[in-house]
Design an enzyme around this catalytic site. Structure first.
Site, PDB file in Angstrom:
ATOM      1  CG  ASP A 227      -0.372   0.107   2.521  1.00  0.00           C
ATOM      2  OD1 ASP A 227      -1.073  -0.060   3.520  1.00  0.00           O
ATOM      3  OD2 ASP A 227       0.860   0.369   2.620  1.00  0.00           O
ATOM      4  CB  ILE A 228       0.105   4.672  -1.112  1.00  0.00           C
ATOM      5  CG1 ILE A 228      -0.231   4.116  -2.494  1.00  0.00           C
ATOM      6  CG2 ILE A 228       0.826   6.009  -1.230  1.00  0.00           C
ATOM      7  CD1 ILE A 228      -1.218   4.974  -3.270  1.00  0.00           C
ATOM      8  CD  GLU A 270      -4.320   3.309   2.056  1.00  0.00           C
ATOM      9  OE1 GLU A 270      -3.803   3.445   3.179  1.00  0.00           O
ATOM     10  OE2 GLU A 270      -5.550   3.351   1.877  1.00  0.00           O
TER      11      GLU A 270
END
Length: 355
Positions: A227-228, A270
C-alpha cells in the site's frame, strides 16, 4: 380491398404494439443497466467498510492505533447515512442493514478506546465481541446490497425472455443487449471501478485457483501485498480527486511492470496485491523490491514522489487463502513498522497447530 385494409390496420396495430413493448422494455433495460452498475459500485464501497472493520480490530489487538482508519470508516458510513451515495433500494433493505451496523459501530469504537486505556482480558473480550457483532452487521449489509442487485439481474433476464416472443428485430436487439450487459456485468463484478485493475472478489477466486494448481503440481506461488505510505496525507493535502488520480497512476505503473501471468488487484482503499506464479518467496522479494524502486523513482502527475511498503509470502502446502493472506499482511505491517518504503517477507509455515 376492405379486408386488406382491415388486415393492414391489424398488422400496423400489432407492429405498433410490439414497438411499444420493445420501447418500454428497452427503457426498463436501460434503467436496470444503470442501477446495476451503481449497485456494483455500492457493493464494493460497502465491502470496503466491512474489510476496514475487520482490519481495525486486528490492528488494535496488535497494539497499532489507527485513528485515520476510524475516521475513514466514519466518513464512509456517513456518506450512506446522509444519502450522499444514491441507493436504488425501494424496500430499504440496505438502509435497514446500515442502521443495524450504525448501532454496533459506536459500541465498537467505545470498546476500542476502552481497550487502549485498559488492556485487560475483560476489555479485550468486549472488543472481540463488539468487533464480531460489527462485522456480522456489515456482512449483512453487503449481502443485502448483493441481494438487491441479484434481484435486478433476475428481472433483467426475465425481460430478455419477454423480448424473445416479439419480432425478429426484438430477438436481434435482445442478443445485442444481452452480450453488452453480460460483458458489462462481468467487468463490473471482476474489476475495480476506479483503477480498472481486478477487484478483491476476482482476486480471491484466482488466488484459490492458483493455490489448487500449486498444491496439485508442486509449483511455487508468491503473494505480494502493498500500500501507499502516508496516503492519508495525500488526500488531506491535495484532496480525494488527486488521491484517486494517484491510485490510478500507481495501478497503471505496477500493471506495466508485472508479467502477463501475474495478477494485480486493488483489495481495499490504497491496498493492492499481486499473485506471482512460478515464484518462490526469495524471487518474490526481488520482484517486490524492483516494483518499490520503480514507484520511488516515478514522478506522479500531481504530487511528485510517493513510496510504497510491501509484504511478501509464498504458498505452503496445506495453506488456505486466509493463511497466506495473514502472512502477507503480517509482512506488510513489518515493512510499515520498520520504517516504510521497504519490502519484508513472512515465511512462517502455517498458522495451524500440527497434529
Amino acid at each position: 380491398m376492405t379486408a386488406i385494409r382491415k388486415r393492414s390496420s391489424i398488422l400496423i396495430m400489432i407492429v405498433i404494439f410490439l414497438l411499444v413493448l420493445l420501447g418500454s422494455g428497452g427503457f426498463y433495460t436501460i434503467y436496470l443497466t444503470h442501477t446495476i452498475k451503481t449497485d456494483a459500485e455500492i457493493t464494493n464501497k460497502l465491502g470496503i467498510i466491512r474489510g476496514s472493520l475487520q482490519r481495525l480490530s486486528k490492528l488494535e489487538l496488535a497494539g497499532i492505533q489507527d485513528d485515520e482508519l476510524i475516521q475513514d470508516i466514519d466518513l464512509r458510513i456517513n456518506e450512506f447515512k446522509e444519502n450522499k451515495i444514491k441507493l436504488y433500494d425501494k424496500k430499504n433493505e440496505i438502509q435497514y442493514a446500515l442502521g443495524d451496523l450504525c448501532g454496533t459501530w459506536t459500541p465498537l469504537k467505545e470498546s476500542i478506546y476502552t481497550y487502549r486505556t485498559e488492556q485487560s482480558s475483560q476489555s479485550k473480550k468486549v472488543l472481540l465481541e463488539e468487533s464480531e457483532e460489527a462485522w456480522t452487521k456489515s456482512n449483512s449489509m453487503v449481502m443485502a446490497s448483493q441481494l438487491v442487485s441479484r434481484n435486478k439481474v433476475d428481472k433483467y433476464q426475465t425481460s430478455f425472455m419477454f423480448f424473445g416472443t416479439n419480432l425478429i428485430l426484438g430477438v436481434v436487439l435482445i442478443f445485442l443487449i444481452k452480450r453488452y450487459v453480460k460483458d458489462t456485468l462481468e467487468h463490473l463484478v471482476n474489476y475495480d471501478g476506479l483503477t480498472k485493475v481486478y477487484n478483491r472478489r476476482y482476486f480471491n477466486e484466482y488466488l484459490n485457483h492458483e493455490m489448487e494448481k500449486s498444491e496439485r503440481y508442486n509449483k511455487n506461488l508468491s503473494l505480494i501485498m502493498f500500500d501507499i505510505d502516508h496516503f492519508k496525507k495525500v488526500n488531506d493535502t491535495y484532496g480525494h480527486d488527486v488521491g484517486d488520480s494517484v491510485l490510478k497512476e500507481l495501478s497503471d505503473l505496477i500493471q506495466a511492470h508485472i508479467r502477463k501471468c501475474d495478477i494485480l488487484a486493488r483489495i481495499g482503499g490504497e491496498e493492492f496485491a499481486i499473485i506471482a506464479t512460478e515464484t518462490n518467496v526469495d524471487n518474490g522479494l526481488v520482484f517486490s523490491e524492483k516494483l518499490r524502486k520503480i514507484v520511488e523513482e516515478y514522478d506522479f502527475k500531481h504530487i511528485g514522489k510517493i513510496t510504497i511498503s510491501l509484504g511478501v509470502t509464498q504458498f505452503n502446502h496445506g495453506d488456505n487463502s486466509d493463511l497466506i493472506y495473514k502472512r502477507a499482511d503480517t509482512a506488510l505491517y513489518k515493512a510499515k513498522n520498520n520504517g516504510r518504503n521497504r519490502s519484508e517477507i513472512e515465511i512462517q509455515l502455517s498458522y495451524k497447530t500440527n497434529s
